[in-house]
Scaffold this motif. Structure first.
Motif, PDB file in Angstrom:
ATOM      1  N   ALA A 126       0.913  -1.055   0.178  1.00 13.67           N
ATOM      2  CA  ALA A 126      -0.126  -0.165  -0.093  1.00 13.67           C
ATOM      3  C   ALA A 126       0.857   1.166  -0.061  1.00 13.67           C
ATOM      4  O   ALA A 126       0.404   2.290  -0.390  1.00 13.67           O
ATOM      5  CB  ALA A 126      -0.886   0.058   1.196  1.00 13.67           C
ATOM      6  N   ALA A 127       2.163   1.174   0.490  1.00 15.88           N
ATOM      7  CA  ALA A 127       2.870   2.382   0.837  1.00 15.88           C
ATOM      8  C   ALA A 127       3.794   2.459  -0.612  1.00 15.88           C
ATOM      9  O   ALA A 127       4.203   3.658  -0.714  1.00 15.88           O
ATOM     10  CB  ALA A 127       4.025   2.194   1.956  1.00 15.88           C
ATOM     11  N   MET A 128       3.541   1.527  -1.436  1.00 15.84           N
ATOM     12  CA  MET A 128       4.328   1.874  -2.793  1.00 15.84           C
ATOM     13  C   MET A 128       3.438   2.294  -3.783  1.00 15.84           C
ATOM     14  O   MET A 128       2.408   1.930  -3.910  1.00 15.84           O
ATOM     15  CB  MET A 128       5.008   0.388  -3.320  1.00 15.84           C
ATOM     16  CG  MET A 128       6.279   0.207  -2.276  1.00 15.84           C
ATOM     17  SD  MET A 128       7.326  -1.275  -2.928  1.00 15.84           S
ATOM     18  CE  MET A 128       6.055  -2.671  -3.043  1.00 15.84           C
ATOM     19  N   LYS A 129       4.037   3.295  -4.611  1.00 18.84           N
ATOM     20  CA  LYS A 129       3.089   3.656  -5.818  1.00 18.84           C
ATOM     21  C   LYS A 129       3.901   3.056  -7.164  1.00 18.84           C
ATOM     22  O   LYS A 129       5.101   3.168  -7.331  1.00 18.84           O
ATOM     23  CB  LYS A 129       3.562   5.412  -6.031  1.00 18.84           C
ATOM     24  CG  LYS A 129       3.022   5.907  -4.678  1.00 18.84           C
ATOM     25  CD  LYS A 129       1.606   6.564  -4.806  1.00 18.84           C
ATOM     26  CE  LYS A 129       0.901   7.157  -3.705  1.00 18.84           C
ATOM     27  NZ  LYS A 129       1.035   6.262  -2.524  1.00 18.84           N
ATOM     28  N   ASP A 130       2.864   2.955  -7.976  1.00 22.25           N
ATOM     29  CA  ASP A 130       3.389   2.092  -9.421  1.00 22.25           C
ATOM     30  C   ASP A 130       4.480   2.950 -10.155  1.00 22.25           C
ATOM     31  O   ASP A 130       5.397   2.322 -10.586  1.00 22.25           O
ATOM     32  CB  ASP A 130       2.330   1.986 -10.353  1.00 22.25           C
ATOM     33  CG  ASP A 130       1.258   0.732  -9.792  1.00 22.25           C
ATOM     34  OD1 ASP A 130       1.570   0.241  -8.863  1.00 22.25           O
ATOM     35  OD2 ASP A 130       0.395   0.463 -10.668  1.00 22.25           O
TER      36      ASP A 130
END
Ligand code: HEC
Length: 111
Positions: A64-68
């Protein structure tokens, strides 16, 4: 008539082979280039992964903390922290599409 159907069959066989090798490529890239740190399963329970304190990518909170787009940038350009390289960029080794496929691959990692 016989020859024509043989050629058609060869074409179908080739299409299948190409499809199969494409599907295997992302997992292969992951295993060859990424798993030494991130682990085949993405949990980073490898010698290097532990040493570098790589996060567990099967953890929903980490996901959830990572952005594509940030993930893609990290894979293409690498990860730096305080000017020190933590992960190298793969721009020269992998195509942008291969890196995008790796983002999708990481997204489907499950605990
Ligand atoms: C030398 C060890 C190493 C290798 C090899 C490596 N990584 Fe990393 N990677 C790291 C470290 C360290 C971080 C930063 C810490 C973290 O995310 O837990 C990181 C971070 C990332 C991130 C997170 C970026 C973000 O948005 O926070 C992604 C995505 C990633 N790596 C993908 C890959 C892929 C795909 C490969 C193979 C092509 C790869 N890594 C190979 C060490 C490595």
């Amino acid at each position: 008539m016989k020859t024509v159907s043989k050629i058609a069959l060869a074409g179908i066989a080739l299409a299948f082979t190409a499809g199969a090798s494409f599907a295997a490529t992302t997992a292969e890239n992951w295993e060859n280039s990424c798993a030494s740190c991130h682990g085949v399963d993405g949990k980073a329970q490898t010698k290097q992964g532990k040493k570098l304190k790589v996060r567990d990518y099967t953890d929903p909170k980490v996901q959830a903390a990572m952005k594509d787009d940030a993930m893609l940038t990290a894979i293409l350009d690498g990860v730096k922290e305080n000017g020190k390289e933590r992960m190298k960029g793969y721009k020269g080794e992998l195509s942008e599409q291969e890196c995008k496929d790796l983002v999708a691959f990481i997204r489907q990692l499950k605990p």
